[in-house]
Design a protein around this motif. Structure first.
Motif, PDB file in Angstrom:
ATOM      1  N   ASP A   1       0.822  -1.213   0.000  1.00 13.62           N
ATOM      2  CA  ASP A   1       0.000   0.000   0.000  1.00 13.62           C
ATOM      3  C   ASP A   1       0.853   1.260   0.000  1.00 13.62           C
ATOM      4  OD1 ASP A   1      -2.362  -1.445  -0.042  1.00 13.62           O
ATOM      5  OD2 ASP A   1      -2.624  -1.380   2.134  1.00 13.62           O
TER       6      ASP A   1
ATOM      7  N   TRP B   1       2.806   3.343  -3.503  1.00 18.04           N
ATOM      8  CA  TRP B   1       2.292   4.216  -4.553  1.00 18.04           C
ATOM      9  C   TRP B   1       3.061   5.538  -4.675  1.00 18.04           C
ATOM     10  CZ3 TRP B   1       0.408   3.978  -9.037  1.00 18.04           C
ATOM     11  CH2 TRP B   1      -0.072   5.124  -9.664  1.00 18.04           C
TER      12      TRP B   1
ATOM     13  N   TRP C   1       4.102   6.348  -8.491  1.00 18.51           N
ATOM     14  CA  TRP C   1       3.454   7.419  -9.241  1.00 18.51           C
ATOM     15  C   TRP C   1       4.431   8.279 -10.045  1.00 18.51           C
ATOM     16  CZ3 TRP C   1       0.191   9.481 -12.177  1.00 18.51           C
ATOM     17  CH2 TRP C   1       0.057  10.848 -12.324  1.00 18.51           C
TER      18      TRP C   1
ATOM     19  N   ARG D   1      -3.507   5.439 -10.579  1.00 14.62           N
ATOM     20  CA  ARG D   1      -3.527   4.468  -9.473  1.00 14.62           C
ATOM     21  C   ARG D   1      -4.502   3.329  -9.780  1.00 14.62           C
ATOM     22  NH1 ARG D   1      -2.417   5.306  -3.514  1.00 14.62           N
ATOM     23  NH2 ARG D   1      -3.217   3.415  -2.587  1.00 14.62           N
TER      24      ARG D   1
ATOM     25  N   LEU E   1      -2.546  -0.212 -10.046  1.00 13.31           N
ATOM     26  CA  LEU E   1      -2.634  -1.068  -8.856  1.00 13.31           C
ATOM     27  C   LEU E   1      -3.853  -1.979  -8.967  1.00 13.31           C
ATOM     28  CD1 LEU E   1      -1.675   1.420  -5.994  1.00 13.31           C
ATOM     29  CD2 LEU E   1      -0.200  -0.162  -7.282  1.00 13.31           C
TER      30      LEU E   1
END
Length: 161
Positions: free
Chosen positions: A7, A10, A14, A39, A43
């Motif tokens: 988690d 990101w 990014w 995202r 993901l």
């Protein structure tokens, strides 16, 4: 090192996605892609898989992998790989691609299909060919490259049977 994405990864993924997309050289994503849209695109939820390449705590690349199509096409894998600018040419792409191939084999896929490899992305093509991929065909002029104009998109295939 390649590991499952977490988690908290990101913020490291990014900037890589943003750079690759806004360069408009290798991915047919809208350069105006927002962070929330990116995202959601990157993901993916299981059974798809998302990994990161890390050097220490720094994310140097990422890949996602999944069934290329649902239902009757679900026996063929696909995926996307992106490498940070500063890590290109250092083996991160090879590590990500090798991990994707190993995952597809472990998961019982019959093949891997890359749907849209930009024909002037010679580094990626050389890498994929070195792993056994071949080009099934090219959609001529299907990608608008900022330096080369309209160039082809290759469909690349690796049979795992």
């Amino acid at each position: 090192m390649i590991r499952e994405a977490r988690d908290g990864d990101w913020p490291g993924i990014w900037p890589i996605v943003h750079d690759v997309v806004t360069e408009q050289r290798t991915f047919a994503y809208d350069p105006a892609l927002t962070e929330p849209e990116a995202r959601r695109l990157w993901l993916l939820e299981p059974p798809a898989r998302v990994v990161v390449a890390v050097e220490g705590e720094r994310v140097t690349g990422s890949a996602n992998m999944y069934a290329n199509r649902p239902g009757p096409g679900s026996h063929v894998a696909s995926g996307s790989l992106m490498v940070a600018k500063e890590a290109r040419g250092t083996g991160v792409g090879r590590a990500l691609a090798t991990d994707l191939v190993a995952w597809a084999r472990r998961s019982g896929f019959a093949a891997i299909q890359f749907n849209a490899v930009v024909e002037v992305n010679t580094a990626a093509i050389r890498l994929y060919e070195s792993l056994g991929f071949g080009t099934l065909g090219t959609a001529p002029g299907a990608f608008r490259h900022p330096d080369h104009g309209d160039v082809g998109l290759r469909i690349m295939w690796l049979d795992l049977r």
